[in-house]
Design an enzyme around this catalytic site. Structure first.
Site, PDB file in Angstrom:
ATOM      1  N   ASN A  70     -22.378  30.202  16.921  1.00 25.93           N
ATOM      2  CA  ASN A  70     -23.232  29.745  18.018  1.00 25.93           C
ATOM      3  C   ASN A  70     -24.434  29.014  17.441  1.00 25.93           C
ATOM      4  O   ASN A  70     -25.458  29.622  17.099  1.00 25.93           O
ATOM      5  CB  ASN A  70     -23.668  30.922  18.888  1.00 25.93           C
ATOM      6  CG  ASN A  70     -22.485  31.489  19.641  1.00 25.93           C
ATOM      7  OD1 ASN A  70     -21.999  30.887  20.599  1.00 25.93           O
ATOM      8  ND2 ASN A  70     -21.967  32.627  19.168  1.00 25.93           N
ATOM      9  N   GLU A  71     -24.275  27.713  17.325  1.00 24.49           N
ATOM     10  CA  GLU A  71     -25.283  26.897  16.669  1.00 24.49           C
ATOM     11  C   GLU A  71     -26.482  26.689  17.589  1.00 24.49           C
ATOM     12  O   GLU A  71     -26.404  26.971  18.797  1.00 24.49           O
ATOM     13  CB  GLU A  71     -24.660  25.547  16.296  1.00 24.49           C
ATOM     14  CG  GLU A  71     -23.493  25.651  15.324  1.00 24.49           C
ATOM     15  CD  GLU A  71     -23.887  26.141  13.924  1.00 24.49           C
ATOM     16  OE1 GLU A  71     -25.007  26.643  13.737  1.00 24.49           O
ATOM     17  OE2 GLU A  71     -23.047  26.035  13.009  1.00 24.49           O
ATOM     18  N   PRO A  72     -27.618  26.190  17.041  1.00 28.33           N
ATOM     19  CA  PRO A  72     -28.798  25.944  17.869  1.00 28.33           C
ATOM     20  C   PRO A  72     -28.430  25.188  19.137  1.00 28.33           C
ATOM     21  O   PRO A  72     -27.627  24.249  19.100  1.00 28.33           O
ATOM     22  CB  PRO A  72     -29.680  25.079  16.960  1.00 28.33           C
ATOM     23  CG  PRO A  72     -29.311  25.509  15.580  1.00 28.33           C
ATOM     24  CD  PRO A  72     -27.845  25.835  15.631  1.00 28.33           C
TER      25      PRO A  72
END
Ligand code: F6R
Length: 638
Positions: free
Chosen positions: A170-172
Site C-alpha cells: 500500500n504505497e503513499p
C-alpha cells in the site's frame, strides 16, 4: 502491554519517555531476539487454537525482515513438534506480472523460506497470484477478500514496513478503506527491490496487494522493523499524525497492534534520539556529549560559545547540574572531541594491519584516507577483499572484456589456441544474450565479473602506493549464489577469516561496521569476522595478541560525531587521492548496479560529501577547519 487490555483504543505507551508514540513499541537489542519473540507469539496462538479445536488464520509478509521469524518457526516445528495443520495463511502481496516459479516471486520465497519446511496443508495456503490475465484482476482481488472473510478474518497479521512507509504494497496515497487491488509501485520500493531483480529497470511496475482496510480488519497486528534505514519512517508512522502519505501510520487507528523494532530501527524515536526532551535522564558521559553536540548544532554555535540560557531553553537544565557550571561542561565536551582528532603521529606505525573490505571497493570508498596514512606510516597493510562483488557488474562490461580477450588473445597464445579461445568466448557471448532477464549468470560470467572487480581493486590500492601482493581475495562462499540474497555465514567462511588472522597476527584490523541491513553483505561479513575473532581469542588467549578493531562505515553513511572515537583530518590533496582511487572502480562508476534508493550521487561523490560533511560539522562545533575527515569507532571486542 496496554494495547491488549480488553481491546480498548491505545491511550499511550507507559514506557518512560514514550508519550509521543501513538502505537505500542517494543525495542529489542538484537534482531534475532525480535524474530524469536514474533515466532513465539505465532506459536502460542497456534497452540491455543489447537487446544479448542480451532483454526488460526495468519497474514504473512515476505522480504528480508521476516526471514528470521520463519526460520525460528521451522526450528519449533522440527525440534519441538509445533504442529501447523490447523493453520491457514494469506500472504499480503505479489508482484504483477510474476510467474510463481520466478526467482523473485513471493510464491517461491514463501515456499523456500517457510511452507516447504512445515506442515501447513497445501489447500490452506493463499498467496496473491501474479500470473493471471490483467482483465481478471478485479474479480480475482474480490475473491481474495472473500476468501479471507470466509476463513473468519485474519487472527494475526504480521507486517514489515517499506521505506516508502508502505504496509503490504500500500504505497503513499492508499486510502484507509482500500481493499485487495492492483497497485503501481512507488519509486523507492522499486529501488529497494532492484537488487533482487538485477537492476531497478527489471522490477515490475505493479503488484497485487491486500488493502489498508483489509489490514485494519485483522484482529491482531505485529509490525516488524529492523535496521537503521527503517528508523526515520517508523518514527513518522508512530509519532506523527496518520496520513495516507505513510500508510503504516493508519495502524494508529487499530486497537491491537504492536511494533517490534530492533535498536537500529528505533534510533529516530524521540525517547531514543533526544531522550532529554521527553524524560528525566541519567547523564552518562556518552549522553552528555551527544546532548551538547545536539544543542550546539541546534542553536548553530560552537561548543565553547554555548551559554547557560541555551541549555535552559532546550530542556537541558539537568545536564548543567552534572558539572560545576556550563563553562566547565562545554570545555569538557570540547576536549573530549578534540582528543579524537588523530594526526599521522597518533596513528599506527610499522605495525601489521588487515583491512577487511566486504566488497572490492569499500576499502577506498570508506577508508581511503586512512589507507593512505597507514601506508605513509610504513605499516604492513593487507587488504582482504571478502566477497568478489560480481553481482554488481553490468553485462556490458563483460562484453567489453570478451572483445578485449578476442583482440589480445593472439599476442600470447598460438593460432590453434586462439581458435579455441574464440569458440569459448562466442559461446559465452551467446549464453549472455539469451539469458532471461533477472536470471542468475552462467558461472564463467560470474567469474569474469569477479575478475573485473579484482583488477579494479588492485588499481585502486595502487593509487595508495600498495602493490598487488597486498591484496587478498577471500572469495567467501556465502556470497556466491549469483543472486543478491546470500547464504547464511557458515564454518567455511569463518575459517577463511580465521586463517587470515592467524597468518598475519595483526595488531589492527579494520572492519565495516554496518549493521543496518540484517541481510546485507556488510553485516554478514561483520558476523563472519566476529565469529572468527571469537575462535582466534580462544586459540590465542594472550591479550597482547588480540588486534584493535577499527570500525568504518560503508558507502551510505558515516558515524555520528558523538559515536566516533577517531577523526582522521584530510587535506584537499588527501581527498583528491582517495577520489582517484575510487575512480579506478570503473564498473561502479557513472552508473552503479546498486546505488541505493533516492541517491543519484556516484560513490565518489558520496564519499566526498560525507567526508567534507564531517569536517564541516567538526568545524561548526569549534574544532579546526579541515578539508575533509573520516570517522572511526575503535573497539577491542566485536
Ligand atoms: C512484503 C511486503 C512489504 C515488506 C516491506 C519491507 O510482502 O508486504 O510491505 O514487508 O517492503 O521489506 P523488507 O523486510 O525486505 O525490508
Amino acid at each position: 502491554m496496554s494495547s491488549k487490555d480488553g481491546g480498548q483504543p491505545f491511550e499511550g505507551n507507559t514506557t518512560e519517555g514514550s508519550q509521543r508514540e501513538k502505537i505500542p513499541v517494543l525495542i529489542f537489542d538484537q534482531p534475532g531476539q525480535l524474530s524469536i519473540q514474533v515466532a513465539k507469539r505465532i506459536a502460542s496462538l497456534i497452540t491455543e487454537r489447537r487446544a479448542t479445536g480451532k483454526k488460526v488464520v495468519l497474514g504473512l509478509p515476505t522480504g528480508s525482515t521476516p526471514i528470521g521469524v520463519y526460520q525460528h518457526l521451522i526450528d519449533l516445528h522440527n525440534e519441538e513438534g509445533l504442529d501447523f495443520s490447523n493453520v491457514v495463511t494469506f500472504n499480503l502481496d505479489e508482484y504483477f506480472p510474476m510467474k510463481p516459479d520466478s526467482l523473485q516471486s513471493y510464491h517461491r520465497f514463501m515456499h523456500e523460506n517457510f511452507f516447504d519446511h512445515v506442515n501447513i496443508p497445501k489447500e490452506n495456503i493463499h498467496i496473491p497470484n501474479g500470473d493471471i490475465p490483467r482483465e481478471n484482476i478485479e474479480e480475482y482481488c474480490l475473491s481474495y477478500e472473500h476468501k479471507i472473510r470466509k476463513a473468519g478474518g485474519l487472527d494475526l497479521l504480521v507486517l514489515g514496513i517499506g521505506r516508502s512507509g508502505h504496509i503490504g504494497f500500500n504505497e503513499p496515497g492508499s486510502g484507509i478503506k482500500t481493499r485487495t487491488r492492483l497497485i503501481i509501485l512507488d519509486e523507492i520500493t522499486k529501488k529497494d527491490a532492484a537488487s533482487d531483480f538485477f537492476g531497478d529497470e527489471n522490477v515490475p511496475k505493479e503488484a497485487i496487494t491486500i488493502g489498508v482496510g483489509t489490514i485494519l480488519d485483522a484482529h491482531e497486528i505485529i509490525l516488524m522493523a529492523t535496521g537503521e534505514h527503517k528508523a526515520p519512517i517508523v518514527m513518522k508512522a508512530v509519532e506523527e499524525e496518520p496520513t495516507d502519505e505513510i500508510t503504516a501510520s493508519f495502524l494508529q487507528k487499530h486497537r491491537d497492534v504492536t511494533i517490534y523494532c530492533d535498536e537500529a530501527a528505533s534510533g529516530e524515536f524521540t525517547r531514543i534520539k533526544t531522550p532529554w526532551v521527553v524524560k528525566q535522564v541519567e547523564w552518562t558521559e556518552d549522553l552528555s556529549v551527544r546532548a551538547v553536540i545536539w544543542l550546539a548544532e541546534k542553536v548553530s554555535k560552537a561548543i565553547l560559545r554555548l551559554e547557560e540560557g541555551d541549555f535552559q531553553r532546550h530542556h537541558l537544565h539537568s545536564l548543567t547540574y552534572t558539572h560545576e557550571n556550563t563553562d566547565h561542561l562545554c570545555k569538557h565536551v570540547f576536549e573530549s572531541l578534540r582528543r579524537r582528532i588523530r594526526y599521522a603521529e597518533d596513528l599506527p606505525t610499522k605495525q601489521e594491519v588487515i583491512v577487511f573490505s566486504p566488497h572490492p571497493d569499500d576499502d577506498v570508498i570508506s577508508m581511503g584516507g586512512m589507507l593512505d596514512s597507514l601506508v605513509e606510516n610504513k605499516n604492513d597493510v593487507t587488504i582482504a577483499y571478502m566477497t568478489n562483488g560480481s553481482v554488481a557488474v553490468f553485462d556490458s562490461d563483460v562484453r567489453r572484456y570478451i572483445r578485449f580477450m578476442e583482440m589480445a588473445g593472439g599476442l600470447f597464445i598460438d593460432n590453434d589456441s586462439v581458435g579455441s579461445l574464440h569458440t569459448k568466448l562466442t559461446k559465452l557471448s551467446k549464453a549472455m544474450s539469451t539469458k532471461p532477464l533477472g536470471n542468475v549468470d552462467a558461472l564463467e560470467v560470474q567469474q569474469i565479473k569477479a575478475f573485473i572487480r579484482y583488477s579494479e581493486a588492485v588499481a585502486g590500492i595502487e593509487v595508495m602506493r600498495l602493490g598487488q601482493e597486498h591484496a587478498r581475495f577471500l572469495d567467501m562462499p556465502f556470497y556466491k549464489t549469483g543472486k543478491v540474497r546470500k547464504m547464511p555465514i557458515n564454518d567455511v567462511d569463518v575459517q577463511i577469516v580465521l586463517s587470515m588472522l592467524e597468518e598475519k597476527m595483526p595488531e589492527h584490523i579494520f572492519v565495516a561496521g554496518d549493521l543496518s541491513d540484517p541481510h546485507g553483505t556488510h553485516r554478514m561479513c561483520y558476523f563472519a569476522i566476529k565469529r572468527a575473532l571469537i575462535e582466534f581469542k580462544k586459540k590465542y588467549p594472550d591479550e597482547s595478541k588480540h588486534p584493535m578493531v577499527w570500525l568504518y562505515r560503508g558507502a551510505w553513511q558515516e558515524w555520528e560525531i558523538d559515536r566516533a572515537d577517531v577523526f582522521l583530518p584530510m587535506s584537499k590533496a588527501d581527498l583528491d587521492r582517495k577520489i582517484e582511487a575510487i575512480f579506478k572502480h570503473e564498473s561502479q562508476k557513472d552508473r552503479a548496479m546498486y546505488p541505493g534508493a533516492y541517491d543519484i550521487r556516484e560513490f565518489w561523490e558520496r564519499a566526498r560529501d560525507r567526508n567534507q560533511g564531517t569536517a564541516s560539522r567538526l568545524n561548526g562545533l569549534g574544532l579546526p577547519e579541515f578539508h575533509a575527515a573520516e570517522a572511526y569507532v575503535c573497539v577491542k571486542e566485536l
